[in-house]
Design an enzyme around this catalytic site. Structure first.
Site, PDB file in Angstrom:
ATOM      1  N   ASP A  41       0.829  -1.281   0.134  1.00  0.00           N
ATOM      2  CA  ASP A  41      -0.225   0.079   0.091  1.00  0.00           C
ATOM      3  C   ASP A  41       0.869   1.398   0.087  1.00  0.00           C
ATOM      4  OD1 ASP A  41      -2.284   1.199   0.053  1.00  0.00           O
ATOM      5  OD2 ASP A  41      -2.754   1.332   2.251  1.00  0.00           O
ATOM      6  N   HIS A 176      -7.344  -0.419 -10.820  1.00  0.00           N
ATOM      7  CA  HIS A 176      -7.543   0.616 -10.003  1.00  0.00           C
ATOM      8  C   HIS A 176      -6.329   1.948  -9.866  1.00  0.00           C
ATOM      9  CE1 HIS A 176      -8.170   2.345  -5.944  1.00  0.00           C
ATOM     10  NE2 HIS A 176      -7.101   2.074  -5.566  1.00  0.00           N
TER      11      HIS A 176
END
Length: 329
Positions: A41, A176
Site C-alpha cells: 500500500d 484501480h
C-alpha cells in the site's frame, strides 16, 4: 494508542472533545505495509514540485494542489491567513471483504501455460489493481509475471506509462491504479491530471487475518483500512476522483477501437460504487486473452462504513489552537 490520545487531550485540554476512536495497527513481519487483500500500500504518491525531488516516473503536482496558499491552490488569493499551510483531509472507514475478493479471483483466474501455485488467481487480482501484490506495476514487461524487486524500488515502481493511453492490454483502463491516476492519457493532459492528485495514507484496522490451519472465521468480520487523503480542494481531489473517475463507467475511454467500440470500460473494480442502487458493477479489458470481454462484479469487495471531511491546520495554527489563541484572518 491510548498514550497518544492522552497526550492530545493533555496538550489541547478543553479546546477539543473526542467523540469517537477506532484503533488501527501496523501489520507484522512480511505483512508490514500491506493491506488485507495482500497488496503493498501507499506506493504511488504525488511529488509536490519544488518541495521534494521526484523518483523516476513519479507524478508531480504544484504544491498548492495539496496545501493551502501555495502555487496551484485554486483559492490561493482568497484564503484567510489562519488557513495558509493547512489542507483538507477526507477520511473513510473502508471495510474489506477479504474472502469475497479472494474467492472472486480464484473463480476467475487468468491462467498461462506453466503457471503454478495459484498464479492465475494472483494475476486476476493484479489486473484489477493495476499492480502485482508486491507493488510491481503492470506494463508491457511485467504483464505476465511479477517482479518483487521492482515493487520494492522507489526508482522503478512508478517508472512506467501506458504508452500515451494506447496500451490497454498490459493494464486495463479500469485497473484501480489507472482509474485513480490515468497517466499518459489521451483524454487528460498532464496538467489536468496534476490538478486532481491527492496525498494518501492508510492503516489497517480490525483483527489480523487467520493464519493457515487456523479455524475459519464467521462472515461479516469488520476489518479494513482507515483511509485518509489530503488535498487543498475536495471538489478537485477526493470527491472528484471517486465520483468522476472511480464510479464513472465511461472513464477513461482511451481507445474505443481496442475495447470493442464501447463507451463504457466500467467501474473501478476495487472502490467503484454503483451509486447505491443494485450494486451491479462491471469492467472490461481485464482478460488478457479476450480484451473485449465484460466481467461482471456481482458483489462489492470494499464497503465505506463512514467518514468525514476535516480541515487540517498548519503547525503554526495548531500551536495557536492549543494555546487557545485566536486565529487571525
Amino acid at each position: 494508542f491510548d498514550e497518544g490520545i492522552q497526550l492530545v487531550e493533555d496538550s489541547f485540554k478543553d479546546t477539543i472533545k473526542i467523540n469517537f476512536t477506532l484503533k488501527g495497527f501496523v501489520r507484522k513481519d512480511e505483512l508490514k505495509g500491506r493491506e488485507f487483500f495482500g497488496f503493498q500500500d501507499g506506493i504511488s504518491q504525488p511529488a509536490p514540485k519544488g518541495l521534494v525531488l521526484p523518483h523516476k516516473g513519479q507524478l508531480e503536482c504544484p504544491p498548492g494542489v495539496l496545501i493551502h496558499g501555495l502555487n496551484g491552490d485554486l483559492l490561493k488569493d482568497e484564503r484567510p491567513k489562519w488557513a495558509l499551510g493547512g489542507t483538507i483531509m477526507a477520511f473513510r472507514e473502508l471495510q474489506q471483504d477479504v474472502s469475497k475478493f479472494q474467492e472472486f479471483c480464484d473463480q476467475h483466474p487468468i491462467d498461462l501455460e506453466g503457471d503454478k501455485g495459484g498464479v492465475g488467481s494472483e494475476r486476476r487480482g493484479a489486473r484489477m489493481f493495476g499492480r502485482w501484490k508486491s507493488g510491481c506495476p503492470l506494463d508491457f514487461e511485467h504483464i505476465w509475471k511479477n517482479d518483487p524487486k521492482i515493487g520494492k524500488d522507489p526508482e522503478l515502481n512508478n517508472n512506467f506509462t501506458y504508452e500515451g493511453g494506447q496500451d490497454v492490454v498490459s493494464c486495463p483502463v479500469t485497473g484501480h491504479t489507472r482509474k485513480m491516476a490515468p497517466r499518459s492519457s489521451r483524454r487528460l493532459s498532464p496538467d489536468e491530471l496534476a490538478g486532481h492528485l491527492i496525498m494518501r495514507g492508510s492503516i489497517p484496522y480490525g483483527p489480523e487475518l487467520p493464519k493457515p490451519g487456523q479455524p475459519a472465521e464467521q462472515e461479516g468480520v469488520n476489518r479494513g483500512l482507515l483511509f485518509a487523503s489530503y488535498q487543498s480542494d475536495l471538489a478537485h481531489g477526493f470527491k472528484f476522483i471517486q465520483e468522476r473517475w472511480a464510479n464513472n463507467v465511461e472513464f477513461p475511454r482511451e481507445n474505443d477501437n481496442i475495447i470493442g467500440g464501447t463507451k463504457e470500460p466500467g467501474y473501478d473494480p476495487i472502490i467503484g460504487a454503483a451509486k447505491g442502487k443494485d450494486r451491479h458493477r462491471f469492467v472490461k479489458g481485464e482478460d488478457i486473452h479476450n480484451i473485449d470481454a465484460r466481467l461482471e462484479l456481482p458483489e462489492d469487495f470494499i464497503t465505506a462504513r463512514g467518514g468525514e471531511y476535516f480541515w487540517v491546520p498548519s503547525l503554526e495554527a495548531l500551536e495557536k489552537i492549543g494555546k487557545n489563541e485566536p486565529l487571525t484572518a
